[in-house]
Design an enzyme around this catalytic site. Structure first.
Site, PDB file in Angstrom:
ATOM      1  N   GLN A 102     -10.000  -4.216  -3.716  1.00  0.00           N
ATOM      2  CA  GLN A 102     -11.307  -3.755  -3.270  1.00  0.00           C
ATOM      3  C   GLN A 102     -12.352  -4.024  -4.354  1.00  0.00           C
ATOM      4  OE1 GLN A 102     -12.156  -2.041  -0.177  1.00  0.00           O
ATOM      5  NE2 GLN A 102     -14.158  -2.634  -0.946  1.00  0.00           N
ATOM      6  N   ARG A 142     -13.293  -9.115   0.864  1.00  0.00           N
ATOM      7  CA  ARG A 142     -11.887  -8.793   0.562  1.00  0.00           C
ATOM      8  C   ARG A 142     -11.048 -10.058   0.695  1.00  0.00           C
ATOM      9  NH1 ARG A 142      -9.898  -3.658   1.082  1.00  0.00           N
ATOM     10  NH2 ARG A 142      -8.047  -4.676   0.257  1.00  0.00           N
ATOM     11  N   ARG A 184       0.879  -1.186   0.000  1.00  0.00           N
ATOM     12  CA  ARG A 184       0.000   0.000   0.000  1.00  0.00           C
ATOM     13  C   ARG A 184       0.904   1.220   0.000  1.00  0.00           C
ATOM     14  NH1 ARG A 184      -5.291   1.076   3.683  1.00  0.00           N
ATOM     15  NH2 ARG A 184      -6.088  -0.205   1.985  1.00  0.00           N
ATOM     16  N   ASP A 198     -17.390   6.639  -1.101  1.00  0.00           N
ATOM     17  CA  ASP A 198     -16.097   6.516  -0.422  1.00  0.00           C
ATOM     18  C   ASP A 198     -15.884   7.824   0.347  1.00  0.00           C
ATOM     19  OD1 ASP A 198     -13.481   5.856   0.306  1.00  0.00           O
ATOM     20  OD2 ASP A 198     -12.630   6.122  -1.703  1.00  0.00           O
ATOM     21  N   CYS A 243     -16.417   1.171   0.591  1.00  0.00           N
ATOM     22  CA  CYS A 243     -15.198   0.387   0.817  1.00  0.00           C
ATOM     23  C   CYS A 243     -14.784   0.411   2.283  1.00  0.00           C
ATOM     24  CB  CYS A 243     -14.079   0.918  -0.062  1.00  0.00           C
ATOM     25  SG  CYS A 243     -13.784   2.681   0.157  1.00  0.00           S
ATOM     26  N   HIS A 255      -7.325   0.664  -6.470  1.00  0.00           N
ATOM     27  CA  HIS A 255      -7.526  -0.258  -5.347  1.00  0.00           C
ATOM     28  C   HIS A 255      -8.145  -1.539  -5.924  1.00  0.00           C
ATOM     29  CE1 HIS A 255      -7.700  -1.550  -1.332  1.00  0.00           C
ATOM     30  NE2 HIS A 255      -8.606  -0.744  -0.806  1.00  0.00           N
TER      31      HIS A 255
HETATM   32  N1   CP Z   1     -11.250  -0.646   2.287  1.00  0.00           N
HETATM   33  C1   CP Z   1      -9.995  -0.648   2.750  1.00  0.00           C
HETATM   34  O1   CP Z   1      -9.016  -0.776   1.999  1.00  0.00           O
HETATM   35  O2   CP Z   1      -9.892  -0.520   4.093  1.00  0.00           O
HETATM   36  P1   CP Z   1      -8.529  -0.303   4.913  1.00  0.00           P
HETATM   37  O3   CP Z   1      -8.009   1.061   4.546  1.00  0.00           O
HETATM   38  O4   CP Z   1      -8.897  -0.414   6.352  1.00  0.00           O
HETATM   39  O5   CP Z   1      -7.546  -1.358   4.494  1.00  0.00           O
HETATM   40  N1  NVA Z   2     -10.098   6.581  -1.147  1.00  0.00           N
HETATM   41  C1  NVA Z   2      -9.736   6.052   0.150  1.00  0.00           C
HETATM   42  C2  NVA Z   2      -9.928   4.580   0.179  1.00  0.00           C
HETATM   43  C3  NVA Z   2      -9.640   3.918   1.502  1.00  0.00           C
HETATM   44  C4  NVA Z   2      -9.810   2.436   1.449  1.00  0.00           C
HETATM   45  C5  NVA Z   2      -8.303   6.425   0.473  1.00  0.00           C
HETATM   46  O1  NVA Z   2      -7.459   6.396  -0.446  1.00  0.00           O
HETATM   47  O2  NVA Z   2      -8.014   6.766   1.619  1.00  0.00           O
END
Ligand code: CP
Ligand code: NVA
Length: 313
Positions: free
Chosen positions: A141, A300, A111, A232, A272, A138
């Site tokens: 997701q 997930r 990430r 989101d 999400c 993502h």
């Molecule tokens: N939806 C998602 O990716 O959640 P987290 O940021 O908690 O991993």
């Molecule tokens: N758009 C959000 C998604 C989190 C899962 C972010 O990037 O923080």
């Protein structure tokens, strides 16, 4: 393991973006994920000799837990390296990082802030790199979301999903999964927050082969009649400095009971997570029977496990 879940060789070593998978590969991953969700019995030693490392530059609940618990369910071992304090590339080059890690582990889940960091890892490493969220995409997701849609609708090609909110990472992966699987998607964002034009073009190109209809608008009324309403956060990780400006710009883009009432009578609500009740969605919607957000979170794990099986087994 039944015949439907024999591991197949995927066309890509990595999963940074869903355009790297064919529609058939996504369908196979979803089929495997459904098998896994029905019981891990025959899968619990599938990856017994494999090790996964997770490199996270940002916080996570769902992604970290679902990868770590999931990989363990398949018999593998997971190691988490916290990179919230020092970004990848700061202590040593990203390519050296990859070239070290590949001597010990079988897959890297990462990430990152910049999508380019993942591209650099993937270029240097001979092992798979999986995008656990970047500024651009993502994909894991969206695989879980497709699984959740399949659980709720008999024929995905007949449905229309409305994404209301920021046109960034989650939205981009939803555009691609819709295009790949042939369902319609309407992206509703305030002016200046529409999805990346290159990603939209990519999705539109894929959509010509599957019949998916992609629409972009800033009119929240466009969500009417849709089968799934998705939102989101207004402030993604790393955007905290523009929080108050974003709250102003997104104020009219809240998923309310009225938005749900104008959607299809059997519409579901998707997010999400993490969610902010009273901002992008009201509590009366996310906590209602129409909400499938915790199914998405559970899925997930199954979707990622299916991906891992096909990448590694
Ligand atoms: N939806 C998602 O990716 O959640 P987290 O940021 O908690 O991993
Ligand atoms: N758009 C959000 C998604 C989190 C899962 C972010 O990037 O923080």
């Amino acid at each position: 393991m039944n015949t439907m879940t024999q591991p197949m060789t995927l066309s890509s070593k990595d999963l940074l973006c869903l355009s790297q998978l064919t529609s058939q590969e996504i369908e196979q991953i979803l089929t495997t994920a459904i098998d896994m969700k029905n019981g891990y019995g025959s899968f619990n030693t599938s990856l017994s000799d494999k090790t996964m490392v997770m490199l996270f530059e940002k916080p996570s609940l769902r992604t970290r837990m679902s990868f770590e618990v999931g990989f363990t369910k398949l018999g593998g071992s997971a190691i988490y390296l916290d990179h919230q304090g020092n970004l990848l590339g700061e202590r040593e080059s990203i390519s050296d990082y990859a070239l070290n890690l590949e001597r010990w582990v079988d897959v890297i889940v990462s990430r990152t802030f910049k999508h380019d960091t993942l591209e650099q890892l993937a270029k240097a490493a001979s092992i798979p790199i999986i995008n656990a969220l970047s500024d651009l995409y993502h994909p894991c997701q969206a695989l879980a979301d497709a699984l959740t849609l399949k659980e709720n609708f008999a024929d995905l090609k007949q449905i229309k999903l409305a994404y209301i909110g920021d046109g960034n990472n989650v939205c981009h992966s939803l555009l691609l999964v819709a295009a790949k699987l042939g369902f319609d998607i309407t992206v509703i964002s305030p002016q200046d927050y529409s999805p990346n034009a290159q990603v939209v073009r990519l999705a539109e190109k894929i959509a010509t082969t599957t019949g998916s209809i992609i629409a972009l608008t800033s009119d929240i009324q466009a969500a009417s009649g849709h089968h799934a309403i998705y939102t989101d956060t207004w402030v993604s990780m790393g955007q905290e400095q523009s929080q108050s400006q974003r709250h102003d710009h997104f104020a009219q883009y809240q998923v309310t009971e009225e938005v749900m009432a104008n959607a299809d009578a059997d519409a579901i609500f998707m997010h999400c997570l993490p969610a902010h009740r009273g901002q992008e969605v009201v509590a009366e919607v996310i906590d209602s029977p129409k909400s499938v957000v915790f199914d998405q979170a559970e899925n997930r794990m199954h979707a990622q496990n299916a991906l891992m099986l096909h990448l590694l087994a």
